[in-house]
Design an enzyme around this catalytic site. Structure first.
Site, PDB file in Angstrom:
ATOM      1  CB  SER A 144      -2.877  -2.965  -1.899  1.00  0.00           C
ATOM      2  OG  SER A 144      -4.522  -4.119  -3.131  1.00  0.00           O
ATOM      3  CE1 TYR A 157      -0.664  -8.234  -4.395  1.00  0.00           C
ATOM      4  CE2 TYR A 157      -3.303  -7.543  -4.443  1.00  0.00           C
ATOM      5  CZ  TYR A 157      -1.495  -7.257  -4.353  1.00  0.00           C
ATOM      6  OH  TYR A 157      -2.144  -5.719  -4.631  1.00  0.00           O
TER       7      TYR A 157
END
Ligand SMILES: NC(=O)c1ccc[n+]([C@@H]2O[C@H](COP(=O)([O-])OP(=O)(O)OC[C@H]3O[C@@H](n4cnc5c(N)ncnc54)[C@H](OP(=O)(O)O)[C@@H]3O)[C@@H](O)[C@H]2O)c1
Length: 265
Positions: A144, A157
């Site tokens: 990401s 995360y």
């Protein structure tokens, strides 16, 4: 028989029941790859397998596993062997995050993010890589833009995605000359079920400019097939990844925190 010696050469896609993983499956299938799909939702995987079969492609193998559980990689590799499948391309896509302050979010939910995004991705890669090297295959890890900065308001995360970026780069270097390439796909905000599972406010999530899962998956597919080290879909995301190293944490961290906390349901 081991997973490495099976006669059906497959692209294994984790988290294929929806979002980016399902669109990666559609694209790989369209381009003639035989597939094995993994996630927890049996019905959604079977529906996707039927959709792909209806296009005239071989019906993908479907394996239902909770990859956050410690035995799942071993069980999955054993399932592949039983099905006579060997993995040529591994797509580590399954992942989730939780939005909120680390000390306020559920602890098990957060360690589950590490189990899925880090442990399972690493375990599967290490188990399957020897077979992938043997056939000069490919690995695609979905990280990401969050992997390029700390993420207050979604701390665990972001940290797991930093691991994925780092692990992918390092493994890719170690495999140079082996014929195997490791590609790290780094999407920014993408419209999928990710936001709902993360506990984001649907109205806030809808207001953020996002890419479609299909557009991200198309970039990922092109990147992995070309053997590129890193793929950042979208101009805004490319710009963010390019300037982030030059923005001091002192300015960046409060900004990210305010942005993440605003998105909370
Ligand atoms: N959407 C974004 O904005 C965005 C941005 C950057 C990176 N990403 C990354 O892109 C990847 C795909 O996410 P997405 O956006 O497509 O989200 P999604 O629509 O929520 O899809 C996540 C996939 O992972 C599977 N999964 C979740 N937990 C699992 C578990 N314990 N065991 C096995 N499979 C599991 C889900 O299937 P089941 O629920 O059926 O298990 C689903 O197929 C993730 O790694 C995510 O971190 C997403």
């Amino acid at each position: 028989m081991t997973a490495e010696t099976g006669s059906r050469r497959v692209t294994l896609i984790t988290g294929a029941s929806g979002g980016i993983g399902a669109d990666l499956a559609r694209i790989f299938a369209r381009n003639g790859h035989d597939l094995a799909l993994v996630a927890r939702s049996r019905d959604r995987l079977n529906a996707l397998a039927a959709e792909i079969e209806a296009t005239g492609r071989p019906r993908p193998l479907v394996f239902v596993h909770d990859l956050a559980s410690p035995m799942s990689s071993e069980d999955l590799v054993s399932d592949l062997a039983m099905a006579g499948a060997s993995v040529e391309i591994l797509v580590n896509n399954a992942g989730y995050g939780l939005n909120g302050a680390a000390l306020e979010l559920d602890r098990a939910g957060q360690t589950g993010i590490v189990d899925l995004n880090v442990r399972s991705l690493t375990d599967l890669t290490l188990r399957l890589a020897p077979g992938i090297v043997a056939v000069r295959g490919k690995i695609l890890n979905v990280a990401s833009v969050a992997g390029f900065l700390p993420g207050p308001g979604m701390a665990v995360y972001y940290a797991t995605k930093a691991f994925v970026v780092s692990f992918s780069d390092a493994l890719g270097q170690e495999l140079r000359g082996s014929g195997v390439t490791v590609t790290c796909l780094c999407p920014g905000f993408t419209a999928t079920d990710f936001q709902a599972r993360a506990g984001m406010d649907p109205k806030m999530a809808a207001a953020v400019p996002s890419m479609s899962a299909m557009a991200v998956a198309e970039d990922g597919y092109r990147g992995v097939m070309a053997g590129r080290r890193r793929v950042v879909p979208g101009l805004m995301n490319k710009f963010a990844v390019a300037i982030l190293p030059f923005v001091p944490n002192l300015a960046l961290l409060p900004l990210i925190q305010a942005m993440q906390m605003r998105r909370r349901s």
